[in-house]
Design an enzyme around this catalytic site. Structure first.
Site, PDB file in Angstrom:
ATOM      1  N   CYS A  86     -15.926 -16.506   1.536  1.00  0.00           N
ATOM      2  CA  CYS A  86     -15.133 -16.417  -0.013  1.00  0.00           C
ATOM      3  C   CYS A  86     -15.296 -17.412  -0.794  1.00  0.00           C
ATOM      4  O   CYS A  86     -16.506 -17.662  -1.110  1.00  0.00           O
ATOM      5  CB  CYS A  86     -13.612 -15.865   0.429  1.00  0.00           C
ATOM      6  SG  CYS A  86     -12.899 -15.267  -1.258  1.00  0.00           S
ATOM      7  N   HIS A 203     -13.181 -11.739   4.795  1.00  0.00           N
ATOM      8  CA  HIS A 203     -12.468 -12.746   5.596  1.00  0.00           C
ATOM      9  C   HIS A 203     -12.426 -12.225   7.015  1.00  0.00           C
ATOM     10  O   HIS A 203     -11.303 -11.760   7.322  1.00  0.00           O
ATOM     11  CB  HIS A 203     -11.185 -12.908   5.188  1.00  0.00           C
ATOM     12  CG  HIS A 203     -10.983 -13.797   3.839  1.00  0.00           C
ATOM     13  ND1 HIS A 203     -11.050 -15.112   3.537  1.00  0.00           N
ATOM     14  CD2 HIS A 203     -10.982 -13.251   2.729  1.00  0.00           C
ATOM     15  CE1 HIS A 203     -10.898 -15.370   2.410  1.00  0.00           C
ATOM     16  NE2 HIS A 203     -10.883 -14.358   1.694  1.00  0.00           N
ATOM     17  N   GLU A 205     -11.555 -14.026   9.503  1.00  0.00           N
ATOM     18  CA  GLU A 205     -10.451 -14.786  10.288  1.00  0.00           C
ATOM     19  C   GLU A 205      -9.324 -14.018   9.892  1.00  0.00           C
ATOM     20  O   GLU A 205      -8.243 -14.462  10.432  1.00  0.00           O
ATOM     21  CB  GLU A 205     -10.502 -16.184   9.552  1.00  0.00           C
ATOM     22  CG  GLU A 205      -9.876 -16.453   8.180  1.00  0.00           C
ATOM     23  CD  GLU A 205     -10.660 -16.105   7.139  1.00  0.00           C
ATOM     24  OE1 GLU A 205     -11.779 -15.546   7.282  1.00  0.00           O
ATOM     25  OE2 GLU A 205     -10.412 -16.589   5.880  1.00  0.00           O
TER      26      GLU A 205
END
Ligand SMILES: Nc1ncnc2c1ncn2[C@@H]1O[C@H](COP(=O)(O)OP(=O)(O)O)[C@@H](O)[C@H]1O
Ligand SMILES: [Mg+2]
Lengths: 232, 80, 738, 80
Positions: A86, A203, A205
């Site tokens: 990002c 993302h 994560e």
């Protein structure tokens, strides 16, 4: 595997990446404050999401000029794997590690939602736990994720198989309807020539924990841990 | 001395903001807009008073930070 | 530049919002004519916003206690114990007027302000919510306001990295000239690390941190201000501009300093900035404060003491620091590149003394400034009751089939999907969002534990206007129900009382009624109020907004891995069980709003039976916690069939609904908004029915999940995809049009 | 005819973008910047060719949509 997460004043996905790395590696990454002079020797550098320095001029532009990012560039050029997620991706393009630029979303709005991605290059340290053409679902959350580069650059990325992920439909076709931000050729993530630098808008994560609604992001961290453990 | 910098998208780079402005103006009943483009405008108040040096400095600022030359052009005006 | 002392004429006093009687009181307290800065300070401290002069009398009636309440109203935010040594700190606040003038910045700074309220107490914010009320969709300003407000809320929270996990949106023409932007922040702290605002320690340094002070949002009067300067218009922006990046730095710096033992007291600078923060710190601590205003970091030249004290610049805090810890504190703030200035000391005088250029420009005794602030029991008249509508009368002239009615309702402005809104909010950052926007309550895991908080905001203003007491009850009950439906134990609420002009008895009657209803509900449901905010004078041209007591509720889930349930249908072939009584109450329902020519927004709202709420809710929560239901959703706006549709869409599984054998009209059974009801699903419904029977809870099976459509009774059906299009498209289509 | 519109924040309104840019330029070693302000720059290509009418229209556009006059000033230049 020893990893470092670069923490800028406006980073805000630093802890999220920390948690995901800890879950896969079993140990904590080094949280490296941007102003600290010496970046330790590590096997992996992560530039996390957020608004590094407020991002007022252009996303990632101010961070790209910081000393720690100059050091990240140097390490990347020596072959250390660098993952930019990002805002991290935006910084990696602004500092020249990756080509192109991330422009304002075509819809002119911040967009946060799960997207489907097609894995296009499973042959890297970042993607070794995925397989080519696999479809994964992880979220995007950005205002500037509209990847742009001139045709020559885009052709090169394609020819050299350096597009790591593309936005796709749930069934896998890469179509305009599946493109959340107007990115050229539905590009969600790209690699550098050496394939040791990956920048991606989505993302991983954020969906590495079943309780949060999915685990498609987890293989990226598991794969890194495996690949870099054997490398070390 | 003051530097006024205009940063605009290069020709051929899509400008969704300009398009949105054009569309919104149309919706408000303002017809006859052939095109709208949106850019940034930065005003710097510099200690430097020598126009040649000032221009060099601002040029360097634009190259290094203010503009992303992959997609943007910049134009510098100085006024004393 | 120093204080220029213009004459304090009756006009200047009036421009400062003080009545002649209030000014008399100022003269008595001061024992002399106030200086301009002093007048400004009285003016803001005694404003409705800071003094709660019209509402205090009523707010005192709200229940604020429970064994788990650590700190009720009165501090920056409310604090409750959530076990394991952790506290949840939360509050809601309005930024209505600024958001109408400059939607992006108004909403953004509203979020910034409420975040500071929460982190000033030592909490890391973990979730934001927002309750928004806009004018009629067809009003020419509405689209622009929706767009700016949503972008502003997102812009601030997204940059801070705090997820915005839910909220509510209503449209009603009463908000055409007065939108409501209520923002809520929830944070988590250690129970032994909570920070309060009472200053202490004579001689201790009072420290200013954060951004510099500019001429933002200076209250007081243009006329009085004009006497300071000629080109005031240009110099006095009334709208503050937020800088979320600076706030992020301020958050991190404050939390870093809070981890040490350096802070004695801390207070954010909200409305009336330096004035209210310093007065509050000294009053709470029973001490005085003396400032050298020349030390205040300023952004602009030649700011007067009046301006410095009244500025509403954002992203600033005031703290009292332990002796000897100043340098350590400074180092932390400098690391985060923030201003840090010792601007004064704690004194033993109980006075607020301000110096500028060596001169005393203000010397006010603090206790009477606070204690003698005006408080009014304004005249009020109760809202006349609306007649209860009989279902058959209410439905006259409506001949839509159930699914046609449903298709229209789920695409109505008040019931359509808010996806367009919440996709502009980062609702997943911090990687603890267990239930994202779209369900009953948002669920956010307490980081590093298995526990989670459930969070909701609720209010049904169309009920409140018809019957403020029932409306007040309903707002609290719905919040409680939403938490319950997600499996949480509801713990406490914050409120945001948005009303019209309190000087009008009928408005004050709405206020009094809502407070009464809220009080009853809070007591019956063990759901105390721990913080809140009041916003009055929401009127244009003499028409008030619908009374809007927005409720923000927080509940606790002990084990987020097992004790929660989703809104969406989880499996095919599950029985759908309706919990609670259906009386067919259609007054003020969305069905009538959308379909009735003669009874749109008419009649009495559904009554709220608090005993039934409690019993039904406790029963449902028990089932959820024990893993006995596969999905759960409460029934609210739009009634039963809308709730079924929401569950079907969320789970992408259809359903077949059986119409009961009653003499109630079908549409009343399907769309009445009777309270205290839930839908639950299970593969073993007989057990549930038996359990319900034993507990004395009304429960019946109304259908089965399965298929790709929703069928009602004999073959009246709609495909899920048509339903989804209707539900999802209204808002984006509306916003895309010009 | 072309209209060039500069939209800038009024004096006294906080300009976080300008501040951040100033700070970053300082960090890159560009000293001597007394102030930096950032605004918007819009170029419109109008069908209208009468400068008086064009200015009136653009003025109305600024008032209605392009600028928020509570916090922003605007300046219109026309060039044929
Ligand atoms: N302004 C908003 N911001 C974020 N989420 C919102 C907003 N408005 C509504 N939502 C979400 O949309 C869903 C439906 O809202 P609402 O109809 O008010 O729910 P309920 O009837 O269960 O209280 C909820 O999950 C809510 O959190
Ligand atoms: Mg609900």
């Amino acid at each position: 595997m020893k990893a470092a997460v670069i923490v800028s004043p406006g980073s805000n996905c630093d802890r999220d990446v920390q948690v995901a790395l800890r879950q896969s590696a079993g140990s904590d990454p080094i949280m490296h404050w941007h102003a600290d002079a010496d970046l330790p020797d590590v096997d992996l550098i992560v530039v996390p999401g957020g608004f590094s320095y407020g991002d007022y001029l252009r996303a990632g532009a101010l961070a790209a000029q910081s000393p720690v990012i100059r050091e990240v560039v140097a390490r990347a050029n020596k072959g250390v794997p660098v993952l930019g997620i990002c805002n991290g991706f935006q910084i990696l393009t602004e500092c020249g590690l990756l080509p192109g630029v991330l422009m304002r979303n075509a819809g002119l709005k911040f967009i946060c939602r799960d997207v489907d991605l097609r894995v296009e290059a499973a042959d890297t340290v970042f993607t070794s736990d995925y397989v080519n053409r696999q479809i994964i679902r992880i979220p995007v959350a950005h205002n500037e994720g509209n990847y742009f580069a001139d045709d020559e650059t885009l052709n090169r990325l394609d020819d050299e198989n350096r597009v790591a992920f593309r936005y796709c439909c749930p069934e896998g076709e890469v179509r305009a309807a599946a493109n959340p931000n107007g990115a050229a050729r539905n590009i969600a993530g790209i690699l550098n020539e050496g394939r040791n630098v990956l920048g991606m808008m989505p993302h991983p994560e954020r969906l590495a924990d079943a309780l949060l609604g999915g685990t498609d992001g987890r293989p990226m961290f598991d794969g890194l841990v495996e690949a870099l453990a054997t490398a070390a | 001395m003051k530097a006024r910098i205009h940063i605009t998208l290069k020709n051929g780079v899509l400008d969704p903001q300009g398009k949105a402005t054009e569309h919104a103006l149309g919706g408000l009943g303002f017809g006859g807009i052939n095109d709208a483009r949106q850019g940034k405008y930065i005003e710097l108040d510099l200690a430097e008073n020598d126009p040649v040096k000032a221009r060099d400095t601002v040029e360097a600022m634009c190259q290094k930070l203010l503009a992303n030359t992959v997609i943007e052009n910049y134009e510098i005006d100085l006024d004393e | 530049m120093n204080e220029i002392t213009p004459q304090i004429t009756p006009e200047v006093v009036a421009e400062h919002g003080l009545t002649p009687e209030e000014y008399e009181r100022v003269l008595r307290i001061m024992g002399r004519e106030p200086k301009m800065t002093e007048l400004g300070i009285f003016s803001v401290m005694w404003s409705e916003h800071c003094s709660y002069k019209s509402s205090k009398f009523w707010l005192k009636k709200l229940p604020t206690e429970a064994p788990w309440v650590i700190c009720g109203p009165g501090e920056n935010a409310g604090v409750i114990d959530i076990g394991d040594g952790k506290a949840c700190i939360f509050k809601m606040e309005s930024h209505n007027h600024p958001s109408f003038i400059e939607p992006y910045q108004g909403a953004a700074t509203g979020v910034g302000g409420i975040l500071r309220d929460v982190f000033t107490m030592g909490a890391r914010p973990v979730a934001n919510m927002n309750a928004l009320r806009f004018g009629a969709p067809e009003h020419p300003k509405t689209r622009h306001l929706v767009s700016g407000v949503v972008a502003g809320i997102g812009g601030y929270g997204n940059c801070m990295g705090i997820p915005t996990v839910g909220g509510e949106v209503n449209f009603d023409s009463s908000y055409n000239g007065n939108i409501l932007v209520n923002a809520m922040t929830v944070g988590i702290a250690d129970t032994d690390k909570i920070f309060y605002s009472a200053a202490a320690g004579i001689g201790n340094a009072v420290v200013y941190v954060g951004s510099k002070t500019g001429r933002d949002g200076i209250h007081g009067a243009t006329m009085a201000s004009a006497e300071f300067d000629d080109d005031t218009e240009d110099k006095r922006p009334t709208v503050q501009v937020g800088d979320p990046f600076t706030e992020k730095l301020l958050l991190e710096a404050c939390l870093e300093l809070m981890a040490t033992d350096a802070i004695i007291a801390i207070q954010d600078m909200g409305a009336a900035g330096l004035t209210s923060s310093s007065v509050e710190m000294s009053d709470k601590g029973g001490v005085g404060i003396e400032f050298d205003l020349d030390q205040v970091p300023v952004r602009e030249d030649a700011m007067t003491p009046y301006e410095i004290m009244l500025s509403e610049s954002q992203e600033r805090m005031l703290m009292v620091v332990k002796p000897g810890r100043e340098d350590m504190a400074r180092a932390i703030f400098e690391k985060w590149e923030l201003d840090f200035a010792i601007i004064g000391r704690v004194t033993d005088t109980n006075r607020l003394v301000l110096k500028s250029g060596g001169e005393v420009v203000c010397d006010i005794p603090v206790p009477p400034l606070v204690a003698e602030a005006p408080e009014y029991e304004r005249p009020w008249v109760p809202t006349p009751p609306s007649p209860v509508l009989a279902a058959a009368d209410a439905l006259e002239g409506i001949d839509a089939s159930p699914t046609d009615a449903l298709e229209k309702l789920v695409a109505s402005p008040d019931l359509c999907s808010r996806r367009w809104v919440w996709e502009q909010y980062d609702h997943m950052v911090m990687a603890d969002t267990v239930c994202r926007p779209g369900g009953d309550a948002a669920i956010v895991r307490v980081h590093g534990t298995d526990r989670a908080l459930a969070i909701t905001t609720d209010c049904t203003p169309r009920y409140c206007v018809a019957d403020p007491v029932q409306g007040g009850r309903q707002a609290v009950a719905e919040a409680w129900r939403n938490l319950t439906a997600s499996g949480a134990k509801p713990l406490a609420i914050t409120d945001n009382m948005n009303f019209g002009n309190p000087e009008r008895p009928e408005i004050m009657g709405q206020f009094a009624g809502c407070i009464e209803g809220m009080t009853e509900a809070c007591l019956a449901l063990d759901f105390p109020v721990v913080s809140g905010n009041v916003s009055l004078y929401n009127e244009t041209n003499g028409t008030g907004i619908l009374p809007t007591p927005a409720i923000g509720g927080v509940g606790l889930i002990e084990d987020a891995n097992s004790e929660i349930t989703s809104t969406g249908f989880a499996a095919k072939g599950d029985a759908i069980v309706l919990i609670g009584d259906t009386a067919g109450h259609l007054g003020r329902s969305i069905l009538l709003r959308e379909f009735s020519a003669s009874h749109s927004d008419a009649g009495a709202p559904p009554p709220v039976d608090l005993d039934a709420e409690r019993q039904n809710g406790d029963f449902v929560r028990d089932l959820i916690v024990n893993g006995r239901v596969s999905a759960c959703h409460d029934i609210s706006d739009g009634g039963l069939l809308v709730a079924v549709a929401e569950m079907a869409l969320a789970g992408a599984i259809g359903a077949e609904i059986t119409l009961p054998e009653t003499d109630m009209p079908d549409l009343a059974w399907l769309f009445s908004e009777d309270q205290a009801r839930y839908l639950i699903t299970s593969s073993a419904p007989d057990d549930l029915l038996t359990a319900a029977k034993t507990a004395g809870i009304p429960a019946i099976v109304i259908g089965m999940t399965g298929g790709a459509q929703l069928t009602v009774g004999d073959g009246n059906s709609i495909s899920l995809s048509d339903l989804r299009n209707a539900h999802e498209n209204w808002l984006p289509d509306y916003m895309a049009a010009v």
